[in-house]
Design an enzyme around this catalytic site. Structure first.
Site, PDB file in Angstrom:
ATOM      1  CE  LYS A   1      34.188  69.495 102.576  1.00  0.00           C
ATOM      2  NZ  LYS A   1      33.636  69.773 103.514  1.00  0.00           N
ATOM      3  CG  ASN A   3      30.435  70.151 110.570  1.00  0.00           C
ATOM      4  OD1 ASN A   3      30.907  70.876 109.633  1.00  0.00           O
ATOM      5  ND2 ASN A   3      29.224  69.985 110.263  1.00  0.00           N
ATOM      6  CG  LEU A  12      32.405  75.559 102.720  1.00  0.00           C
ATOM      7  CD1 LEU A  12      32.107  76.798 101.658  1.00  0.00           C
ATOM      8  CD2 LEU A  12      31.700  74.418 101.787  1.00  0.00           C
ATOM      9  CB  CYS A  21      28.280  76.697 104.614  1.00  0.00           C
ATOM     10  SG  CYS A  21      29.633  76.198 105.392  1.00  0.00           S
ATOM     11  CB  ILE A  47      17.554  71.463 107.673  1.00  0.00           C
ATOM     12  CG1 ILE A  47      17.726  70.584 108.614  1.00  0.00           C
ATOM     13  CG2 ILE A  47      15.870  72.062 107.605  1.00  0.00           C
ATOM     14  CD1 ILE A  47      17.414  70.604 109.904  1.00  0.00           C
ATOM     15  CG  ASN A  48      23.753  73.641 105.705  1.00  0.00           C
ATOM     16  OD1 ASN A  48      24.343  73.097 106.182  1.00  0.00           O
ATOM     17  ND2 ASN A  48      24.282  74.015 104.393  1.00  0.00           N
ATOM     18  N   GLY A  99      23.391  62.080 105.843  1.00  0.00           N
ATOM     19  CA  GLY A  99      24.539  62.671 106.258  1.00  0.00           C
ATOM     20  C   GLY A  99      25.361  62.416 107.462  1.00  0.00           C
TER      21      GLY A  99
END
Lengths: 240, 302
Positions: B44, B68, B72, B130, B191-192, B265
């Protein structure tokens, strides 16, 4: 948590917005726990509280809140539902004179709770709040396991007002309360009645503690509604 | 048949790692199965201080995916090192990737270097992408010069191999890959999530409390394959590919696009057994497509 393929035994409408889904093949669950049920064609599962459990049969009372739950309302006997079961902590079932307070679809988990108290020889008092008479459900079922007071916002059934109004009006004696319903109701109970057990609702990603999608602030740090909850002591919640 | 791959000097028994943010600190999933089947996992996202993250709701449903906006949430790097990783070590024998987030160069450098002496960690994944953290996070991931200079600063201090996680929310992801490669990155992951938004028709407001969030899930898989392929053509660094992977076939496709290893993910969130099932299905999928050694297909599609 268990991943189980459950079979629909029956599915019926209780009123315009709530349906009763009876599933077989479920591992034992207790009051306050929930399942993540798949809605066909939708990515995320739907977290639904257990309303009754007996001998592998799990009953879920589901409010049609959007397209996913609307799809689930069309399930027919014999179809299967991919489910994650036995999620969450559940209520403590410890009171000698329990008061159960439900608002709207939040009444559903209190039915199993009343049954579990009944199994211990304790008959709880239940105050069930709805917006209007047409939205009430399971009143006969509750009457069999609890002393019931109904409240509606518009006075169309039972006493007029919300669940907290009804609790005060009836001057109920209790040593511990257990509540589930809209956040605004739960917060009012925490302020008005002091400590008790609250079952919270949240939009969830996973339902089993992985995504942090449903974290709340408590006096002992961040807690996940799905994992450390959904039942919390009212006194531990730091309201936003 | 060989499923193992080498990634940044670490031998993964298979190419499948669990993606950061979808797998907690790993031990949560050990309740469901023996997570030693994993190739690895990315922890995480971790920051210098503990973070609660964003207000609720943080999750919105989408066709074949979700948005989402966790923000963080994490217990802070000291607790991750002193509590979370030791707890993970009781259920996982392999090594892991530490995912590091931040708001400033100093914070990234500090947090990444705190893992210098952590034996359980074989690589740092620098999260410069992020979308859910204000005043930092993605700014580092969408400006090539800022990204390059950040990577350079971190690389000077950090002892572990450095993998940089790229944002898809840019005009040319190959440019970003070249920039972080020039900054000294040892690998890239991508990719994020893609920035997305849903609106509640009843309230006329965003479903997500902070307005928007990161979109992921099977819906983004084609975008991820395309971007991994572009990055592999642009730089010679090893790539960890991710974005909507939900089957063994997706793993093969991502590797043919150029990824040496992959992360899974969103699939973990709807099926906690997703990684295990994908890994178990790999040998049969390899057999079906005549693959003896996974290393042979990396970048096969040029």
């Amino acid at each position: 948590m268990k991943r189980e393929l459950l079979t629909v035994k029956s599915n019926r409408k209780l009123n315009e917005s709530v349906f009763e889904l009876v599933l077989t093949g479920a591992s034992p669950m207790r009051a306050g726990q929930f399942a993540e049920l798949t809605a066909e064609g939708f990515f995320l599962r739907r977290p639904i509280s257990l309303a009754r459990y007996e001998d592998g049969e799990a009953v879920f009372l589901i409010r049609i809140a959007g397209a996913g739950t609307a799809k689930m309302s069309l399930l027919e006997a014999g179809q299967t539902v991919d489910a994650l079961t036995c999620l969450g902590n559940g209520f403590d079932v410890s009171a000698n004179a329990p008061l159960l307070i439900g608002g709207g679809i939040g009444c559903a988990p209190l039915y199993q709770l009343a049954r579990e108290f009944g199994a211990k020889g304790v008959r709880p008092v239940a105050v069930l709040g709805f917006r209007t008479a047409a939205e009430a459900y399971y009143l006969d079922e509750f009457a069999a396991v609890a002393d019931v007071t109904v409240a509606t916002d518009d006075g169309s059934l039972g006493v007029r007002g919300n669940a907290l109004d009804a609790v005060r009006a009836a001057n109920i004696r209790f040593d511990r309360y257990y509540a589930c319903g809209p956040a605004v109701m739960l917060r009012a109970l925490a302020v008005g009645l002091g400590n008790g057990q609250l079952s919270l609702e949240a939009r969830m990603g996973c339902g089993f503690g992985a995504c942090m999608g449903c974290s709340i602030k408590t006096v002992s740090g961040f807690k996940r509604v799905c994992k450390e909850g959904p039942v919390f002591e009212a006194s531990e919640i730091l309201w936003e | 048949m060989n499923l193992s791959v080498d990634f940044l000097g670490y031998k993964m028994k298979n190419p499948v790692a669990a993606a950061s943010g979808t797998f907690g600190f790993g031990y949560e999933f050990a309740e469901f199965y023996d997570i030693n089947v994993l190739g690895s996992l990315s922890l995480k996202g971790t920051t210098k201080e503990a973070r609660y993250g964003n207000p609720l709701p943080r999750i919105a449903e989408c066709p074949s995916g979700l948005i989402n906006a966790i923000g963080l949430q994490n217990p802070g790097v000291e607790k991750v090192i002193s509590e979370e990783i030791p707890r993970l070590a009781t259920v996982y024998d392999g090594k892991v990737i530490a995912n590091v987030g931040g708001h400033s160069v100093e914070e990234y450098v500090y947090t990444a270097s705190r893992f210098n002496d952590c034996d359980k960690v074989f690589a740092i994944e620098l999260n410069i992408s992020c979308p859910n953290v204000k005043g930092g996070g993605m700014a580092f991931g969408t400006d090539a010069k800022i990204a390059q200079s950040l990577v350079y600063s971190v690389k000077k201090i950090v002892k572990k191999p450095l993998m940089v996680k790229l944002s898809p929310n840019v005009t040319d992801i190959a440019d970003m890959a070249r920039a972080v490669a020039d900054g000294g990155a040892d690998a890239v992951s991508l990719i994020n999530t893609l920035v997305g938004m849903r609106i509640d028709l009843r309230t006329r407001k965003p479903v997500i409390a902070v307005g928007k969030g990161g979109f992921s899930g099977p819906a983004v898989f084609p975008v991820a394959v395309r971007m991994v392929n572009e990055v592999c053509k642009a730089v010679s660094l090893p790539v960890m590919g991710m974005g909507g992977i939900s089957s063994a076939e997706d793993v093969l496709e991502m590797m043919m696009a150029g990824a040496t290893a992959v992360q899974v993910g969103a699939a973990n969130l709807v099926n906690p057994y997703a990684c295990k099932e994908i890994i178990e299905a790999l040998p049969a999928a390899m057999e079906r497509y005549g693959i003896r050694d996974l290393k042979d297909i990396v970048g096969a599609c040029r």
